[in-house]
Design a protein around this motif. Structure first.
Motif, PDB file in Angstrom:
ATOM      1  N   ILE A  11       0.832  -1.210   0.000  1.00  0.00           N
ATOM      2  CA  ILE A  11       0.000   0.000   0.000  1.00  0.00           C
ATOM      3  C   ILE A  11       0.859   1.250   0.000  1.00  0.00           C
ATOM      4  CG2 ILE A  11      -1.684   1.319   1.348  1.00  0.00           C
ATOM      5  CD1 ILE A  11      -2.796  -1.376   2.324  1.00  0.00           C
ATOM      6  N   LEU A  12       1.947   1.219   0.782  1.00  0.00           N
ATOM      7  CA  LEU A  12       2.836   2.379   0.842  1.00  0.00           C
ATOM      8  C   LEU A  12       3.499   2.644  -0.504  1.00  0.00           C
ATOM      9  CD1 LEU A  12       3.766   4.440   2.960  1.00  0.00           C
ATOM     10  CD2 LEU A  12       5.787   3.006   3.333  1.00  0.00           C
ATOM     11  N   SER A  13       3.852   1.582  -1.217  1.00  0.00           N
ATOM     12  CA  SER A  13       4.487   1.768  -2.527  1.00  0.00           C
ATOM     13  C   SER A  13       3.537   2.430  -3.515  1.00  0.00           C
ATOM     14  CB  SER A  13       4.954   0.416  -3.082  1.00  0.00           C
ATOM     15  OG  SER A  13       3.852  -0.413  -3.420  1.00  0.00           O
ATOM     16  N   LEU A  14       2.237   2.168  -3.366  1.00  0.00           N
ATOM     17  CA  LEU A  14       1.258   2.757  -4.277  1.00  0.00           C
ATOM     18  C   LEU A  14       1.047   4.245  -4.045  1.00  0.00           C
ATOM     19  CD1 LEU A  14      -1.454  -0.056  -4.455  1.00  0.00           C
ATOM     20  CD2 LEU A  14       0.448   0.378  -6.008  1.00  0.00           C
ATOM     21  N   PHE A  70      12.668   0.849  -1.955  1.00  0.00           N
ATOM     22  CA  PHE A  70      12.910   0.545  -3.361  1.00  0.00           C
ATOM     23  C   PHE A  70      11.629   0.119  -4.083  1.00  0.00           C
ATOM     24  CE2 PHE A  70      17.760  -0.464  -3.363  1.00  0.00           C
ATOM     25  CZ  PHE A  70      18.008   0.840  -2.996  1.00  0.00           C
ATOM     26  N   SER A  71      10.683  -0.476  -3.370  1.00  0.00           N
ATOM     27  CA  SER A  71       9.409  -0.818  -4.010  1.00  0.00           C
ATOM     28  C   SER A  71       8.652   0.454  -4.399  1.00  0.00           C
ATOM     29  CB  SER A  71       8.562  -1.697  -3.098  1.00  0.00           C
ATOM     30  OG  SER A  71       8.151  -0.991  -1.938  1.00  0.00           O
ATOM     31  N   HIS A 119      11.624  -6.171 -10.626  1.00  0.00           N
ATOM     32  CA  HIS A 119      12.160  -5.785  -9.314  1.00  0.00           C
ATOM     33  C   HIS A 119      11.034  -5.557  -8.304  1.00  0.00           C
ATOM     34  CE1 HIS A 119      16.311  -4.245 -10.887  1.00  0.00           C
ATOM     35  NE2 HIS A 119      16.223  -5.551 -10.856  1.00  0.00           N
ATOM     36  N   TYR A 120       9.948  -4.971  -8.757  1.00  0.00           N
ATOM     37  CA  TYR A 120       8.828  -4.701  -7.854  1.00  0.00           C
ATOM     38  C   TYR A 120       8.268  -5.998  -7.266  1.00  0.00           C
ATOM     39  CZ  TYR A 120       4.456  -2.639  -6.148  1.00  0.00           C
ATOM     40  OH  TYR A 120       3.409  -2.227  -5.355  1.00  0.00           O
ATOM     41  N   LEU A 121       8.087  -7.002  -8.106  1.00  0.00           N
ATOM     42  CA  LEU A 121       7.596  -8.299  -7.618  1.00  0.00           C
ATOM     43  C   LEU A 121       8.603  -8.956  -6.676  1.00  0.00           C
ATOM     44  CD1 LEU A 121       5.999  -9.720 -10.896  1.00  0.00           C
ATOM     45  CD2 LEU A 121       4.816  -8.763  -8.908  1.00  0.00           C
ATOM     46  N   TYR A 123      10.691  -7.351  -4.726  1.00  0.00           N
ATOM     47  CA  TYR A 123      10.619  -6.630  -3.449  1.00  0.00           C
ATOM     48  C   TYR A 123       9.435  -7.118  -2.616  1.00  0.00           C
ATOM     49  CZ  TYR A 123      13.965  -3.304  -5.447  1.00  0.00           C
ATOM     50  OH  TYR A 123      15.074  -2.728  -5.998  1.00  0.00           O
ATOM     51  N   LEU A 124       8.281  -7.252  -3.253  1.00  0.00           N
ATOM     52  CA  LEU A 124       7.095  -7.707  -2.519  1.00  0.00           C
ATOM     53  C   LEU A 124       7.292  -9.123  -1.987  1.00  0.00           C
ATOM     54  CD1 LEU A 124       4.184  -6.345  -4.762  1.00  0.00           C
ATOM     55  CD2 LEU A 124       5.164  -5.329  -2.690  1.00  0.00           C
ATOM     56  N   PHE A 125       7.941  -9.975  -2.780  1.00  0.00           N
ATOM     57  CA  PHE A 125       8.202 -11.344  -2.330  1.00  0.00           C
ATOM     58  C   PHE A 125       9.138 -11.335  -1.120  1.00  0.00           C
ATOM     59  CE2 PHE A 125      10.674 -15.213  -2.147  1.00  0.00           C
ATOM     60  CZ  PHE A 125       9.732 -16.206  -2.345  1.00  0.00           C
ATOM     61  N   MET A 126      10.193 -10.541  -1.185  1.00  0.00           N
ATOM     62  CA  MET A 126      11.161 -10.516  -0.082  1.00  0.00           C
ATOM     63  C   MET A 126      10.558  -9.862   1.158  1.00  0.00           C
ATOM     64  SD  MET A 126      14.841  -9.879  -1.972  1.00  0.00           S
ATOM     65  CE  MET A 126      14.361  -8.446  -2.943  1.00  0.00           C
ATOM     66  N   LEU A 127       9.722  -8.856   0.978  1.00  0.00           N
ATOM     67  CA  LEU A 127       9.039  -8.240   2.115  1.00  0.00           C
ATOM     68  C   LEU A 127       8.101  -9.238   2.796  1.00  0.00           C
ATOM     69  CD1 LEU A 127       8.293  -4.755   0.554  1.00  0.00           C
ATOM     70  CD2 LEU A 127       9.694  -5.146   2.591  1.00  0.00           C
ATOM     71  N   ALA A 128       7.394 -10.020   1.983  1.00  0.00           N
ATOM     72  CA  ALA A 128       6.507 -11.044   2.551  1.00  0.00           C
ATOM     73  C   ALA A 128       7.313 -12.109   3.280  1.00  0.00           C
ATOM     74  CB  ALA A 128       5.670 -11.671   1.441  1.00  0.00           C
ATOM     75  N   ALA A 129       8.479 -12.471   2.712  1.00  0.00           N
ATOM     76  CA  ALA A 129       9.327 -13.472   3.362  1.00  0.00           C
ATOM     77  C   ALA A 129       9.849 -12.961   4.701  1.00  0.00           C
ATOM     78  CB  ALA A 129      10.494 -13.839   2.439  1.00  0.00           C
TER      79      ALA A 129
END
Length: 375
Positions: A11-14, A70-71, A119-121, A123-129
């Motif tokens: 949400i913050l990235s948006l 970065f996201s 890169h965006y995907l 970032y989201l994957f690593m944030l979720a991890a």
């Protein structure tokens, strides 16, 4: 609000969308120095917001803040690509005029597209991890190689290419993309891979197999030999090789190597000085058991090649590249097959190392020997 959860950073990235629109409507955004200052202020404000909202549930991994920021910038890059290709308007016009005009090149557009999607995907994957305490080393290594290669080509290309006289203060906004990935890379390398520990007997059995008993590795060695020749050849092209074969290849297959933006030449030189030695030692890694470093570095170089080849191959056929520097129609298929095979081979090498890592493990053999001594 618990920002370490995947939904928070997403949400913050948006918020990059309304921020870009708001800044674009400001009259002060026409001054190059003000644009650079605004960029710094926005990034600092984003960090403060992240830190404030994360206090209720602080992330265990400090790289959470890096990936979250970065996201946000990845969404900005996606907006740039969408606007410059005519899908939207009124968001980043100010930045393209007085911020980083070289982003309007084919190379600039495609690295924005890559950053805003791949890169965006990641970032989201690593944030979720991070939020779930999961291992993300393989994804992190791929991202590290991709981002560092992007910067190694993009920044020198801006300085020595035809846009070298149009460097603006906003150029400093790229500095975090040089230093933060290095710090992040050190942390990622220290982590363990996600695959389970193999029984010592399985490791010994895998490492006792000769190269002829491993047909996939034979195919990969053949790929590496071909890639070595191709990488060296294109490096010589970037150095203005006078041979007739070089002249023919440039004009019939890759005229983009003559583009005055210089990104392609920088990429070929980076490949020759960094990728070429790795291709050579990778053959050694496939022949000699226990080369544990193959598990990390093949993924890093897979990410680097995926990003760079996407930008280079795409720029060679992109509509923003002048027609004289695009791939001729009569050699389009040969060019694409060659470059796609060149790219996929490195991805297959990384997949082989991570999917069947027993041949590269070293510690387990020592454990077997120690166990025999104890008995």
């Amino acid at each position: 609000m618990a920002l370490p959860e995947p939904a928070g950073p997403f949400i913050l990235s948006l918020t990059a969308i309304p921020v870009a629109y708001l800044v674009n409507s400001m009259s002060a955004a026409s001054d190059p120095l003000v644009i650079a200052a605004l960029g710094v202020v926005v990034l600092l404000a984003l960090l403060i917001v992240l830190y404030y909202f994360a206090q209720g549930n602080p992330p265990r991994d400090p790289l959470f803040y890096v990936f979250a920021v970065f996201s946000f910038t990845s969404v900005i890059d996606l907006i740039i690509w969408l606007e410059e290709d005519g899908y939207i308007s009124g968001f980043m016009e100010f930045y393209m005029k007085e911020g980083e005009p070289y982003l309007r090149t084919a190379h600039g557009m495609l690295i924005c597209l890559w950053d805003g999607t791949v890169h965006y995907l990641l970032y989201l994957f690593m944030l979720a991890a991070i939020a779930r305490g999961k291992n993300y080393k393989a994804v992190g290594l791929f991202w590290l190689g991709s981002l560092l290669m992007s910067m190694l080509v993009f920044l020198p290309g801006n300085v020595i290419g035809k846009y070298g006289t149009e460097i603006r203060p906003a150029f400093i906004l790229n500095v975090p993309y040089l230093f933060l990935p290095v710090w992040a890379g050190v942390r990622i390398f220290r982590e363990r891979h996600a695959f389970p520990k193999f029984p010592a007997e399985k490791v010994v059995a895998a490492q006792n197999e000769g190269i002829l008993q491993r047909p996939l590795d034979v195919a990969l060695i053949l790929y590496l030999l071909a890639a070595i020749v191709f990488t060296l050849f294109r490096g010589l092209l970037a150095l203005d090789c006078p041979a007739d074969s070089c002249f023919t290849y440039i004009y019939q297959y890759e005229p983009y190597l003559r583009d005055p933006s210089a990104y392609s030449k920088v990429y070929m030189l980076v490949n020759m000085f960094y990728l070429l030695p790795f291709l050579c030692v990778s053959i050694y890694g496939l022949l000699v058991p226990g080369c544990f470093w193959m598990l990390d570095w093949t993924v890093v170089f897979a990410g680097a090649m995926a990003q760079a080849q996407f930008a280079h191959t795409g720029s060679s056929i992109y509509h923003r590249t002048p027609y004289t520097y695009r791939v001729p129609l009569e050699s389009w298929w040969e060019f694409m097959i060659l470059n796609v095979a060149y790219t996929l081979g490195m991805q297959l090498l990384a997949y082989r190392c991570l999917r069947y890592p027993a041949f590269f493990l070293k510690g387990e053999i020592e454990t077997v020997e120690e166990g025999k001594k104890k008995k």
